[in-house]
Design a protein around this motif. Structure first.
Motif, short mmCIF file in Angstrom:
data_model
loop_
_atom_site.label_atom_id
_atom_site.label_comp_id
_atom_site.label_asym_id
_atom_site.label_seq_id
_atom_site.Cartn_x
_atom_site.Cartn_y
_atom_site.Cartn_z
N THR A 190 0.82 -1.22 0.00
CA THR A 190 0.00 0.00 0.00
C THR A 190 0.86 1.26 0.00
OG1 THR A 190 -0.16 0.02 2.42
CG2 THR A 190 -1.91 -1.12 1.19
N SER A 223 1.16 3.72 -3.06
CA SER A 223 0.14 4.71 -3.39
C SER A 223 0.26 5.94 -2.48
CB SER A 223 -1.26 4.10 -3.24
OG SER A 223 -2.26 5.10 -3.35
N ASP A 238 -2.23 7.85 -1.96
CA ASP A 238 -3.59 8.11 -1.51
C ASP A 238 -3.71 7.89 0.00
OD1 ASP A 238 -6.58 8.45 -2.35
OD2 ASP A 238 -6.55 6.68 -1.04
N TRP A 260 -5.62 4.61 1.07
CA TRP A 260 -4.85 3.39 0.90
C TRP A 260 -3.78 3.27 1.97
CZ3 TRP A 260 -5.71 -0.99 -1.23
CH2 TRP A 260 -6.50 -1.10 -2.38
#
Length: 462
Positions: A127, A130, A132, A135
């Motif tokens: 994760t 990412s 984001d 995430w």
């Protein structure tokens, strides 16, 4: 650039001195009679290797994520408050889900739980690719659950198998001492690998997380193919099993005070994991975090070597527990002074951090052995995760408070002041740990104590 080179040379010099001291102590302790008895038992050596291989690979995967997690979040554009909140998510997941991880491991198998750890932690690493926020938050949840399993199911599997095989219980301490020593060796390697990938090869802060995945996969494969399954309490009602673990803790003062010691000391340790990077980065120097991390790990090796040496001289584990917690208290007290916003002293803080890491190296083999003596086998993973609940709650509260400080109108000034008060709070928690350690020691006699009697009764009922 010149100042960075000087800083690297200083840290490398510290590394060399600490590594030499650790090697000397390890050599001296290895020459003792007790170590010779263990080293000549081929069945025990084979069993210990069977455990240490997957365990140390798992630990290496964990350590690789240590040096650059804060800097990765910062590079993705998150402010210190958002980073603190991401840390809180991980600790909250460990507090909420980790409470049930122990009973589930006892019921469905500790080996299965350890394999699940490898899977979840690999997802946590992936994760990090990412930027984001959601995430990354999901990754922190996976990481929080994984950490609860790492610090409960592995030890529960080993102690159960050790006792079932018929080896003397005194040899448990030697295994944990060796695990802590090699833990330090691998963590030094992790710090260097992290620096190589992130800085020298210029892959950025995400590189160490990708490097961790193959090691976690290898650990899972070795456990799946070589470990035998063992269980604790097979009670079908998980809620009742959790309540039973809590009942045992509060009905037995020996277990309760050991839990107080663990919760206080490890709360300090986890708060330190978050705060050491911003404390050093707050100075005008660009500290080489991988080398700093490696120096911390050499100190853990040094503490482990002290443990082996002192045990060979007849020191009891409960007394070594006193020493490491008092050392942590002194370190945190010094840090509360050296992080004073009016006159910060980052080099002095760094040296105090090294002292704390020596205490951590002394702590893990001591607490591991003492847990093996007083916690009932049928509820081992369950109770160990209950011990972790207060430390996760305390860590979450401290990080949320720091998050509020960083979001205040005077963010930079508040953050600097916040570090100062957090270290003072850590000193207070260490002082509580010292009192808990003395209370535990006064009630802990030997394996025939009240705790051992209840442990035997619970195992027979299970």
């Amino acid at each position: 650039m010149y100042r960075l080179i000087v800083m690297k040379e200083f840290i490398l010099s510290v590394l060399g001195i600490l590594a030499a001291a650790s090697g000397i102590l390890q050599y001296i302790s290895s020459r003792t009679k007790a170590a010779a008895v263990v080293s000549t038992n081929p069945d025990f050596l084979k069993f210990r290797q069977l455990f240490l291989g997957p365990y140390l690979l798992s630990i290496l995967g964990d350590w690789l994520q240590g040096p650059y997690v804060y800097r990765l979040y910062s590079q993705y554009g998150f402010d210190p408050g958002q980073i603190a909140f991401l840390y809180v998510i991980g600790f909250a997941a460990s507090a909420l889900c980790g409470t049930f991880a122990g009973p589930l491991a006892d019921r469905f198998g500790r080996k299965r739980a350890c394999i699940v750890f490898c899977m979840l932690y690999s997802v946590c690493c992936l994760t990090k690719l990412s930027p984001d926020f959601y995430w990354l938050a999901f990754g922190r949840i996976c990481g929080g659950i994984s950490t609860s399993i790492l610090f409960s199911a592995f030890e529960a599997w080993y102690v159960c198998h050790h006792m079932d095989t018929g080896f003397p219980s005194e040899w448990i301490s030697s295994t944990f001492s060796m695990a802590t020593f090699w833990n330090g060796v691998l963590a030094i390697l992790a710090g260097i690998l992290a620096d190589v990938g992130a800085e020298w090869l210029e892959f950025g802060p995400v590189a160490p997380f990708m490097t961790a995945v193959p090691f976690l996969v290898m650990a899972g494969v070795l456990m799946a193919t070589n470990w035998q399954e063992n269980f604790g309490s097979t009670q079908t009602n998980i809620g009742r099993s959790c309540a039973e673990g809590l009942r045992v803790i509060f009905s037995n003062e020996i277990i309760l005070f050991l839990g107080v010691v663990q919760s206080m000391f490890e709360s300090v340790m986890y708060i330190f994991v978050f705060i050491w990077t911003p404390v050093l980065d707050a100075s005008n120097e660009r500290w080489p975090l991988g080398l700093v991390f490696s120096s911390f790990m050499v100190c853990i090796m040094l503490g482990s070597s002290f443990h082996s040496l002192l045990m060979s001289k007849g020191f009891r584990p409960q007394y070594l527990l006193h020493i490491c917690i008092i050392t942590a208290f002194c370190s945190m007290l010094v840090c509360s002074y050296t992080t004073d916003p009016s006159a910060p002293m980052p080099v002095a803080s760094y040296l105090a951090f090294l002292v704390l890491e020596v205490a951590i190296g002394l702590y893990f083999p001591s607490i591991g052995y003492l847990r093996s003596q007083v916690i009932p086998e049928s509820l081992r993973a369950n109770i160990m995760n209950w011990f972790r609940l207060p430390l996760n709650v305390i860590t979450c509260c401290v990080l949320l408070w720091l998050h509020r400080q960083e979001d205040s109108p005077n963010g930079a000034k508040s953050t600097s002041s916040g570090d100062h008060f957090v270290f003072l709070l850590c000193a207070i928690m260490s002082a509580i740990g010292v009192m808990g350690s003395y209370a535990f020691s006064n009630r802990f006699q030997d394996k025939r104590s009240f705790a051992e009697s209840e442990k035997t009764a619970l195992d027979e009922n299970a």
